[in-house]
Write an enzyme that holds these catalytic residues in place. Structure first.
Site, PDB file in Angstrom:
ATOM      1  N   SER A 179      -1.529  -1.663   0.392  1.00 43.23           N
ATOM      2  CA  SER A 179      -2.045  -1.303  -0.927  1.00 43.23           C
ATOM      3  C   SER A 179      -2.694  -2.511  -1.589  1.00 43.23           C
ATOM      4  O   SER A 179      -3.783  -2.414  -2.142  1.00 43.23           O
ATOM      5  CB  SER A 179      -0.917  -0.765  -1.806  1.00 43.23           C
ATOM      6  OG  SER A 179      -0.477   0.488  -1.340  1.00 43.23           O
ATOM      7  N   GLU A 180      -1.997  -3.651  -1.570  1.00 39.99           N
ATOM      8  CA  GLU A 180      -2.594  -4.873  -2.114  1.00 39.99           C
ATOM      9  C   GLU A 180      -2.162  -6.102  -1.339  1.00 39.99           C
ATOM     10  O   GLU A 180      -1.056  -6.160  -0.793  1.00 39.99           O
ATOM     11  CB  GLU A 180      -2.213  -5.092  -3.584  1.00 39.99           C
ATOM     12  CG  GLU A 180      -3.252  -4.626  -4.579  1.00 39.99           C
ATOM     13  CD  GLU A 180      -2.973  -3.204  -5.013  1.00 39.99           C
ATOM     14  OE1 GLU A 180      -3.875  -2.599  -5.623  1.00 39.99           O
ATOM     15  OE2 GLU A 180      -1.875  -2.722  -4.749  1.00 39.99           O
ATOM     16  N   THR A 181      -3.054  -7.075  -1.341  1.00 42.14           N
ATOM     17  CA  THR A 181      -2.744  -8.440  -0.943  1.00 42.14           C
ATOM     18  C   THR A 181      -2.928  -9.309  -2.177  1.00 42.14           C
ATOM     19  O   THR A 181      -3.976  -9.258  -2.825  1.00 42.14           O
ATOM     20  CB  THR A 181      -3.666  -8.928   0.184  1.00 42.14           C
ATOM     21  OG1 THR A 181      -3.449  -8.118   1.355  1.00 42.14           O
ATOM     22  CG2 THR A 181      -3.390 -10.385   0.524  1.00 42.14           C
TER      23      THR A 181
END
Length: 263
Positions: free
Chosen positions: A45-47
């Site tokens: 979903s996110e880094t």
């Protein structure tokens, strides 16, 4: 060049639940194209990328596999977890992001981390976009919107569990994502979050949208301390509170993996 990377499950006390974020500490920003490529390679979903230094106003940025994100809660929680693990004497720290300003995080005695978000309350939408109705398998009872997403209100938790979506109509709502929410059975409220235009089909646990959902439900339930559940396949629990102009969102995190990126 080699960079450290850590995968952390946020908003959970056990592995394989909550929402996984990749966290990459840096001493200086990489080119945006490189950070975007790393996020796409991770396919989470996110880094989160942050600049190492003192515990005051640590610069942080978040990238989905598709684009840079203005505000991400679970990757902030994951970054705080890594910093607290690396600095056991710290009990609080502050991140800084251009779109939301300072994000204070305090470590609680039970190991949870409490994040102070700006209140990003929503407002009612008088004319519901046809694309939103086309993208949801059941019509909501009302629709609201804040700077981040449309928020579709339903009557009960079972509706939230059974909703299915059509991605193509929801993509046309960009830059807005879509949250659906209802009163909870074993929590104050429940939600799910869909963002095909900005990151993926369904986000497992979305800390940032609770800066809107917590004020929304606080007003309706007449309370300022709330427990929320996100009803994705992985699931997550968020403890929310209102304090002045801030929304406090708390959760646990666990480390899953450490490794090295070679560029």
């Amino acid at each position: 060049m080699q960079l450290n990377i850590c995968y952390i499950d946020a908003f959970t006390k056990v592995p394989f639940r909550g929402n996984t974020a990749a966290v990459v500490p840096l001493t200086e920003w990489l080119p945006e194209a490189t950070m975007q490529a790393i996020a796409a390679e991770n396919n989470l979903s996110e880094t989160a990328f942050f600049l190492t230094g003192t515990q005051e106003k640590i610069a942080i940025r978040w990238f989905s596999p598709l684009t840079e994100i203005d505000f991400c809660g679970h990757a902030t929680l994951a970054s705080a977890y890594l910093l607290f693990q690396s600095n056991p004497s710290w009990t609080q720290l502050s991140f800084w992001a251009e779109a939301v300003g300072e994000l204070r995080v305090c470590r609680q005695p039970d190991g949870a981390m409490q994040m102070a978000f700006p209140n990003r309350a929503s407002h009612a939408v008088e004319t519901i976009p046809p694309a939103l109705l086309a993208g949801l398998s059941e019509p909501p009872s009302a629709v609201f919107r804040n700077v981040q997403a449309y928020i579709a209100l339903y009557d009960d938790e079972e509706a939230i569990r059974r909703i299915t979506i059509q991605q193509d109509p929801l993509k046309t709502l960009a830059p807005y994502d879509v949250a659906i929410t209802a009163p909870g059975k074993e929590s104050d409220f429940v939600s799910r979050y869909f963002w095909p235009a900005n990151g993926g089909v369904e986000d497992p646990v979305t800390g940032s949208i609770h800066a809107a959902l917590a004020p929304f439900w606080a007003e309706r339930l007449g309370k300022t301390q709330l427990v929320a559940r996100q009803l994705s396949a992985r699931g997550g629990i968020l403890h929310c509170a209102l304090e002045g102009d801030r929304v406090l969102v708390s959760g646990h995190a666990v480390e899953y993996l450490r490794g090295t990126i070679t560029l």
